[in-house]
Enzyme design. Sequence first.
Site: not given
Length: 448
Positions: A290, A311, A425
Amino acid sequence: MSKMIRLETSKAVQFLAAGAVEALEPRVKAAQKALEEATCPGNDFLGWMHLPSSISKAFIAELNEAARVLRENCDTIVVAGIGGSYLGARAVIEALANGFDWLVADRKNPVILFAGNNIGEDYLYELTEYLKNRRFGIINISKSGTTTETALAFRLLRKQCEEQRGIEMARKVIVAVTDAKRGAARTTADKEGYKSFIIPDNVGGRFSVLTPVGLLPIACAGFDIEALVAGAADMERQTAPEVPFAENPAEQYAAVRNALYAAGKKTEILVNYQPKLHYMNEWWKQLYGESEGKDGKGIFPAAVDFTTDLHSMGQWIQEGERTIFETVVSVEQPCHKMLFPHDEENLDGLNFLEGKRVDEVNKMAELGTQLAHVDGGVPNMRVVVEKLDEYNLGQLIYFFERACGISGLLLEVNPFNQPGVEAYKKNMFALLGKPGYEAETEAIQKRL
Ligand code: PA5
């Protein structure tokens, strides 16, 4: 003085042109000056910088008292929050807690659960089912006080808490951490008379773990927040602008990662060798993601848990596109001791490890991986932490925060805003028909 965390950069610097890091010193020092003098972009969000050294004993005592009330009255505490209002607390609690403690019936600490960090219906259903008949409390954390994920979870949890425990007890076991004046979380807390703590205006979410956002849940989980803050305060001194460039871990880390970025290393992978540090990785990803990912720029912050992910992601790291570098958070001493036992039959062929500590095997995996990855063309840094306790985690948190501020300024972005977070948003509210979003709803309908 207690041991400070140590940064090792030689196995990253070897991939850079001679003098590339030293050449950044003037810009690093200028960034530090701009942070100290609050002349940088985002200068209204610098409250985190001297937070550790300014937290008083009285404030720690107030937080511990609020934690005591919750601990005495709850067997389970749900921390509702997302992003910066969630990740720091979870990172510290999971790094310090016995990962199996919550399965033990007579544990001495309440179970700490997290909500409001997703909108999964099944998650919320299963959580509320689990909480049935439990003596649970809620810490509702939101700086804006209006974040949908958190507000949604809080509405459900508050109702359940009031129904299960009664209005009076609910008022005792619901605590708000939010803005001093604004937002629905503040309005509700004031109306209901909840105990509340303020998130300072000048501290952004991802830099807020050393405010009540992180400190209250961490204290509730039974950990020593004074030691956490003391570790951060020592790191605040260790990373101050007066500390010479060569000895300043935050300046070095910021400089090396920016030099690597300029040399085409676009992704940084934060690595741990302790499953307990998984959420520290998540916190770090948010802090750097951010802060730096804007204006078409920014190192992509990725993270892996080794040896588990050797792995799965090990192949890519060893032989994939050479645009990555790694930063390994290495813990010197485990908290417990476990030796490999002798086995008469030695069917697994592991008797060569007899008498060795499990951690010695882990350390050799770490060293072997570092050598292999460097051979494979992956620059490597190490952040060496003495052990996983409150003091060392406080150091680690502040180290990464300070380096993030410097690094963002080297990248020439505002490290303290996050304008890009609003885009989803706006669309979500338009799609849900939130009042006030009529124009956006109409525009979006045309695109569907
Ligand atoms: O770092 C940030 O600013 C964000 O991640 C916020 O912490 C997150 O969006 C939650 O916001 P709020 O605390 O307002 O609910």
